[in-house]
Design an enzyme around this catalytic site. Structure first.
Site, mmCIF file in Angstrom:
data_model
loop_
_atom_site.group_PDB
_atom_site.id
_atom_site.type_symbol
_atom_site.label_atom_id
_atom_site.label_comp_id
_atom_site.label_asym_id
_atom_site.label_seq_id
_atom_site.Cartn_x
_atom_site.Cartn_y
_atom_site.Cartn_z
ATOM 1 C CG ASP A 23 -1.761 1.117 1.606
ATOM 2 O OD1 ASP A 23 -2.310 1.316 0.667
ATOM 3 O OD2 ASP A 23 -1.406 1.736 2.512
ATOM 4 C CG ASP A 25 -2.265 7.464 0.781
ATOM 5 O OD1 ASP A 25 -1.287 8.421 0.267
ATOM 6 O OD2 ASP A 25 -2.835 7.361 -1.277
#
Length: 274
Positions: A23, A25
């Site tokens: 991922d 963020d």
């Protein structure tokens, strides 16, 4: 790179033994850029956090909750990009991990619910020229009908696929997971929140960020995971696995023990600290 291809077996390294999917963020970065925009120039923290709870409890899809967040941000898109480049900081140990991964022929693939132009701009600022060796699978941005990206309220998110996530991250990992054993690399994944739920079951070793919603989901659904606070702990674990000092099973077992001892930074369903 489409959600169904196997291009990471060819670039930037051919036939890698390991692939690290992550991922973006709140995982690579210290702040979630979309949360940051929503909290500061969108509808605010309280409504955003309620939206996350609704997703975890099955009352809303991530796709719809995330669109509501992005629709609450009215600044022209180029101003949003500049705002985030000035404010979003990198995990202080990510570049150390990334340089080690490049030296050891381990591709790093960002699998994100964010938007390509924002991610690319932040990475160019924080990682530098080697950012171009990061594959990115994510959502895009588009102008609203009759408007331009440069106008107030002129942009909207363009989702990667038709799933309830908007971008079903599992679709990126699954083709690799289904390869024959003699061709299949070991798959790592790092994440922190509700956008990572679909990817949680598709990897050999899941790194879930301490104190974040992904740990709650994994504990509830009995998905094996190990806890990380920053990329220094990720790097140490991956080094041990590559050096065959530890197996992915060992690492996942250690992670669950960390959760049971109350050191994962979240509360269990009964309210007890975990």
């Amino acid at each position: 790179m489409s959600a169904a291809d196997l291009s990471t077996l060819e670039w930037p390294f051919k036939d890698p033994k390991y692939i690290f999917f992550t991922d973006f963020d709140g995982t690579i970065t210290l702040q979630d850029s979309n949360d940051f925009m929503t909290d500061t120039i969108g509808f605010g923290t309280e409504e955003r956090e309620q939206g996350n709870r609704d997703v975890l409890e099955g009352k809303d899809t991530f796709r719809d909750a995330f669109r509501k967040m992005m629709d609450s941000i009215k600044k022209p898109f180029p101003e949003c990009v500049d705002y985030l480049v000035k404010n979003i900081k990198l995990d202080p140990h990510f570049n150390e991990y990334y340089q080690w991964a490049l030296q050891n022929n381990i591709p790093t693939v960002i699998v994100s619910s964010g938007m390509q132009p924002i991610i690319r701009a932040i990475l160019r600022n924080l990682v530098g020229p080697d950012a171009d060796k990061l594959a990115i699978v994510c959502n895009e941005v588009e102008a609203r009908p009759g408007k331009k990206l440069e106008e107030e309220g002129g942009w909207q998110i363009k989702y990667h696929d038709d799933s309830g996530f908007g971008h079903d991250k599992s679709l990126t990992l699954r083709p690799y997971a289904q390869l024959p054993a003699d061709k299949r690399p070991t798959l790592f994944y790092a994440g922190d929140g509700v956008s990572d739920l679909s990817a949680a079951r598709e990897t050999d070793l899941l790194f879930a960020k301490k104190g974040r919603d992904l740990i709650k989901y994994c504990a509830r659904e009995e998905v094996p995971f190990t806890v990380f606070e920053d990329w220094s702990s990720i790097l140490a674990t991956v080094k041990d696995i590559v050096a065959e000092k530890k197996t992915v099973h060992d690492a996942a077992h250690e992670g669950y023990e960390t959760f049971k001892k109350g050191d994962a930074g979240v509360k269990a369903a009964n309210g007890a600290a975990q």
